[in-house]
Design an enzyme around this catalytic site. Sequence first.
Site, PDB file in Angstrom:
ATOM      1  CB  THR A 216      22.067  54.296  37.099  1.00 22.22           C
ATOM      2  OG1 THR A 216      21.347  55.467  36.733  1.00 22.22           O
ATOM      3  CG2 THR A 216      21.316  53.089  36.593  1.00 22.22           C
TER       4      THR A 216
ATOM      5  CB  SER B 279      24.910  62.341  38.728  1.00 18.65           C
ATOM      6  OG  SER B 279      24.300  62.260  37.473  1.00 18.65           O
TER       7      SER B 279
ATOM      8  CB  THR C  92      25.927  57.803  33.512  1.00 22.21           C
ATOM      9  OG1 THR C  92      24.509  57.754  33.380  1.00 22.21           O
ATOM     10  CG2 THR C  92      26.472  56.453  33.923  1.00 22.21           C
ATOM     11  CG  ASP C  93      21.677  61.350  34.002  1.00 21.28           C
ATOM     12  OD1 ASP C  93      21.918  60.499  33.129  1.00 21.28           O
ATOM     13  OD2 ASP C  93      20.576  61.445  34.573  1.00 21.28           O
TER      14      ASP C  93
ATOM     15  CE  LYS D  78      23.924  59.209  30.078  1.00 22.11           C
ATOM     16  NZ  LYS D  78      23.132  59.045  31.294  1.00 22.11           N
TER      17      LYS D  78
HETATM   18  N1  ASP Z   1      19.986  59.364  36.799  1.00 18.16           N
HETATM   19  C1  ASP Z   1      21.241  58.689  36.980  1.00 18.16           C
HETATM   20  C2  ASP Z   1      22.241  59.618  37.579  1.00 18.16           C
HETATM   21  O1  ASP Z   1      22.908  60.353  36.864  1.00 18.16           O
HETATM   22  C3  ASP Z   1      21.721  58.171  35.701  1.00 18.16           C
HETATM   23  C4  ASP Z   1      22.863  57.228  35.814  1.00 18.16           C
HETATM   24  O2  ASP Z   1      23.499  57.068  36.843  1.00 18.16           O
HETATM   25  O3  ASP Z   1      23.124  56.614  34.780  1.00 18.16           O
HETATM   26  O4  ASP Z   1      22.408  59.600  38.772  1.00 18.16           O
END
Ligand code: ASP
Length: 330
Positions: free
Chosen positions: A23, A69, A102-103, A175
């Site tokens: 993200t 991710s 973040t995922d 997370k």
């Molecule tokens: N969908 C994103 C990922 O994990 C979520 C993020 O980056 O917060 O790539």
Amino acid sequence: MSDTLSEDTGRRARVTLYAVGGTIAGSAASRTNTTDYKVGIAAADLLAAVPEIAQIADVSHEQIANLPSSDVGAELLLKLSKAVTTRLRDPGVDGVVVTHGTDTLPESAFFLDLTVASDKPVVFVGAMRPASAVSADGPSNLLKAIALAGSPEAVGRGALIALNDRIGSAFYTNKTHSTAVETFRADEQGSLGVFINTRARFWFDAAKPVNKPFFDVSGIETLPKVAILYAYQDQDDLLIDAAIANGAQGIVIAASGHGSVSTTTKARIRELEAQGFPVVRATRTGNGVVAEKPEGIGAGVYSVTKARWLLALALASGASLDRIRAYFRA
Ligand code: ASP
């Protein structure tokens, strides 16, 4: 305390950014959309968006991928781990930052924590809001992560996660919320420190998690397949047998409560362990320790996804069932 000079060398910090995507590198069609966006902003543009970074450190960058991710896996993590290991051997480099979705950030950060043999900081950072959003959190997170990677106080603490003004241990942090910026937490162990502007303020001197293993992946190209199965009422052998039939060499069950599984599953786990096949029971509750029992290895302090990487790395290193049990023992 200076933000611009590394205190022990008296020179500007030198940091390398490895951009993986997520993200933080995402943009949406509108400034109000924070859930539907495309990942693809280049590392150079992430850095250019925060000119203040130049006051903090000399930053080189490598675009290692540009993916959500959910598409990061063993192949990319092995490549990243090896690249970071080589980079940190350079005496002119103080630390690295990895921008990442973040995922799955906690499991990637954990992977590097277990496979990079360096005391220099390895700082994972992401964002909960895309770069196009009102109040995007990425630029501030990136600025602080770079400051942290160049900071002598961050040395010897293992891989770190820096988001939302907090510094977490990659070993323990997970997370915990799907959309909130306050999502990375280690409820039992807490944070390691906070940022005051760009200065890292740690609560305690550097310390290592108890029983933290290390795996040398320099000669490893692929990892054994380890499947994660979610536990539910009425669970039978369906998922376990399907995983094994499709090549799983180990299984982690996201079990209920303190790692409990159905009577049927318990019996199947015992059979498999008698054949030397490891099944780790972690907890789907998201918190707490799972102790060892006759029906399978308890995941100990490890979350479901971290248990998967630990088991895969242990299998790749040729560990026996007893050794694997010892890795997980809480
Ligand atoms: N969908 C994103 C990922 O994990 C979520 C993020 O980056 O917060 O790539």
